[in-house]
Scaffold this active site. Structure first.
Site, PDB file in Angstrom:
ATOM      1  N   ASN A 147      16.601  49.771  39.147  1.00  0.00           N
ATOM      2  CA  ASN A 147      15.348  49.162  39.625  1.00  0.00           C
ATOM      3  C   ASN A 147      15.661  48.495  40.959  1.00  0.00           C
ATOM      4  OD1 ASN A 147      13.035  47.710  40.101  1.00  0.00           O
ATOM      5  ND2 ASN A 147      13.320  46.272  38.402  1.00  0.00           N
TER       6      ASN A 147
ATOM      7  N   LYS B  67      13.722  47.046  42.903  1.00  0.00           N
ATOM      8  CA  LYS B  67      12.829  45.904  43.190  1.00  0.00           C
ATOM      9  C   LYS B  67      12.279  46.032  44.620  1.00  0.00           C
ATOM     10  CE  LYS B  67      15.113  43.328  39.587  1.00  0.00           C
ATOM     11  NZ  LYS B  67      15.464  42.064  38.973  1.00  0.00           N
TER      12      LYS B  67
ATOM     13  N   HIS C 193       7.843  44.174  33.544  1.00  0.00           N
ATOM     14  CA  HIS C 193       9.083  43.522  33.983  1.00  0.00           C
ATOM     15  C   HIS C 193       8.847  42.014  34.018  1.00  0.00           C
ATOM     16  CE1 HIS C 193      12.381  42.198  36.490  1.00  0.00           C
ATOM     17  NE2 HIS C 193      12.992  43.317  36.154  1.00  0.00           N
TER      18      HIS C 193
ATOM     19  N   GLU D  77       9.500  39.851  36.092  1.00  0.00           N
ATOM     20  CA  GLU D  77       8.971  39.346  37.378  1.00  0.00           C
ATOM     21  C   GLU D  77       7.467  39.603  37.468  1.00  0.00           C
ATOM     22  OE1 GLU D  77      11.861  41.438  39.747  1.00  0.00           O
ATOM     23  OE2 GLU D  77      13.408  40.138  38.896  1.00  0.00           O
TER      24      GLU D  77
ATOM     25  N   GLU E  63      15.549  42.522  28.518  1.00  0.00           N
ATOM     26  CA  GLU E  63      16.090  41.808  29.672  1.00  0.00           C
ATOM     27  C   GLU E  63      15.874  40.314  29.485  1.00  0.00           C
ATOM     28  OE1 GLU E  63      16.237  44.610  33.300  1.00  0.00           O
ATOM     29  OE2 GLU E  63      14.297  43.637  33.282  1.00  0.00           O
TER      30      GLU E  63
ATOM     31  N   GLY F 119      19.486  38.647  37.568  1.00  0.00           N
ATOM     32  CA  GLY F 119      19.846  38.242  38.925  1.00  0.00           C
ATOM     33  C   GLY F 119      20.632  36.939  38.986  1.00  0.00           C
TER      34      GLY F 119
ATOM     35  N   SER G 263      22.005  41.316  34.962  1.00  0.00           N
ATOM     36  CA  SER G 263      23.350  41.150  35.520  1.00  0.00           C
ATOM     37  C   SER G 263      24.370  42.130  34.943  1.00  0.00           C
ATOM     38  CB  SER G 263      23.831  39.705  35.352  1.00  0.00           C
ATOM     39  OG  SER G 263      23.000  38.815  36.096  1.00  0.00           O
TER      40      SER G 263
HETATM   41  O1  LIG Z   1      15.203  45.433  36.307  1.00  0.00           O
HETATM   42  C1  LIG Z   1      16.328  44.964  36.387  1.00  0.00           C
HETATM   43  C2  LIG Z   1      16.618  43.645  35.918  1.00  0.00           C
HETATM   44  O2  LIG Z   1      15.676  42.711  36.330  1.00  0.00           O
HETATM   45  C3  LIG Z   1      18.037  43.208  36.083  1.00  0.00           C
HETATM   46  O3  LIG Z   1      18.311  42.757  37.383  1.00  0.00           O
HETATM   47  P1  LIG Z   1      19.824  42.352  37.762  1.00  0.00           P
HETATM   48  O4  LIG Z   1      20.671  43.512  37.348  1.00  0.00           O
HETATM   49  O5  LIG Z   1      19.797  42.145  39.232  1.00  0.00           O
HETATM   50  O6  LIG Z   1      20.134  41.116  36.976  1.00  0.00           O
END
Ligand SMILES: O=C[C@H](O)COP(=O)(O)O
Length: 246
Positions: free
Chosen positions: A9, A11, A95, A97, A167, A173, A207
Site C-alpha cells: 500500500n 498510500k 483502512h 487512515e 492492522e 507506521g 510495521s
Molecule cells: O496499509 C498498510 C499499513 O497501514 C501498514 O503501514 P506500515 O507498514 O507503514 O506500518
C-alpha cells in the site's frame, strides 16, 4: 481461497519517476519469487501508469479506496467500475487512515466492500484496534464489530470472495509491530468470526519489515501482509515477499 498474499500500500506516495524506478528495481527479482501473489496499490492518478508497468509480470494492481456508488454526482470520488476498467484486481476498504481521518463508519466500509464485489474486484477489508482499545481490553469486540458489519451485508460467501487485513492502529507506521503471538491471537479470533467463510485470507499489517516478516508469516492464521512504508523500497518489499514464499 487461502494462499500467501503480500500487498504493498503506497498510500499517498510516489511520482511518475519514482514509480518507474521502484518497479524497474522490483519486478525482475520478484519474477523468481514463487508460491505467493503480490499486488501493489498506488494512488489513483498512477493506476494507469503502474498498470502498464506491471504488464507481463505476475504482480496485480490494486487501489486504496473507492466510493460505494458506481457513478454520479460525487465530486472527487472514484467508482468500482472505473477501477476494474483500469485493470485493478484488489481494492482496500476501511483502512484505518480512512476510518480515522475521513470518518468512515463500519456501515460505510461494508457498503464499499459490497460495491467492490459487485464490480468483480477483490475487496481487502482492513480492521484493527487503537492503542486505547487494546489497553482497555476491547480489541476482540472492536474487531468483531468491524467484521460483522461486512458479514451482515454480504454474507459468508461474500466475505470469502475478499481478503481481510488485520492492522492494529498502534502498529501502523510506528515501527512497533504486534508480536507474532499477539497477531496470531487476533487472526484466530477473526477466523472464528467468519464461520463458513473460514478460508478467507487474513493478512497482517503494521510495521512489517524484512526482519520481522518471516516470524509473522509463519503463524498458522497469518496468510501474508499488507505493507506500507516498506513497500516503497524495492529491496525491503522483495525481502518481505521472499519471507512469505511457501
Ligand atoms: O496499509 C498498510 C499499513 O497501514 C501498514 O503501514 P506500515 O507498514 O507503514 O506500518
Amino acid at each position: 481461497m487461502r494462499g500467501k498474499l503480500v500487498i504493498g500500500n503506497w498510500k499517498m506516495n510516489g511520482s511518475l519517476d519514482a514509480n518507474r524506478r521502484l518497479l524497474q528495481e522490483l519486478l525482475p527479482p520478484l519474477a523468481a519469487v514463487k508460491g505467493l501473489e503480490v499486488a501493489v496499490c498506488p494512488p489513483f492518478p498512477y493506476l494507469a501508469q503502474v498498470g502498464a508497468l506491471l504488464e507481463g509480470s505476475s504482480v496485480a494492481l490494486g487501489a486504496q479506496n473507492l466510493h460505494s456508488a458506481g457513478q454520479g454526482a460525487f465530486t472527487g470520488e472514484v467508482g468500482a467500475g472505473m477501477l476494474e476498467e483500469l485493470g485493478c484486481r484488489y481494492v482496500l476498504v476501511g483502512h484505518s487512515e480512512r476510518r480515522s481521518l475521513f470518518g468512515e463508519s463500519d456501515e460505510t466500509v461494508a457498503e464499499k466492500f459490497e460495491a467492490a464485489l459487485r464490480a468483480g474486484l477483490v475487496p481487502v477489508l482492513c480492521v484493527g484496534e487503537t492503542l486505547a482499545q487494546r489497553r482497555d481490553g476491547s480489541t476482540e469486540a472492536v474487531i468483531a464489530g468491524q467484521v460483522r458489519a461486512v458479514l451482515q451485508r454480504v454474507g459468508g460467501a461474500g466475505i470469502a470472495a475478499g481478503v481481510i487485513a488485520y492492522e492494529p492502529v498502534w502498529a501502523i507506521g510506528t515501527g512497533e509491530t504486534a508480536s507474532p503471538e499477539q497477531a496470531q491471537a487476533v487472526h484466530r479470533h477473526i477466523r472464528a468470526l467468519l464461520g463458513e467463510a473460514t478460508a478467507t485470507p487474513i493478512l497482517y499489517g503494521g510495521s512489517v519489515k524484512p526482519d520481522n516478516a518471516a516470524a509473522l508469516f509463519a503463524q498458522p492464521d497469518i496468510d501474508g501482509g499488507l505493507i506500507g512504508g516498506a513497500s516503497l523500497e524495492a529491496a525491503s518489499f522483495l525481502a518481505i515477499c521472499r519471507a512469505a514464499q511457501s
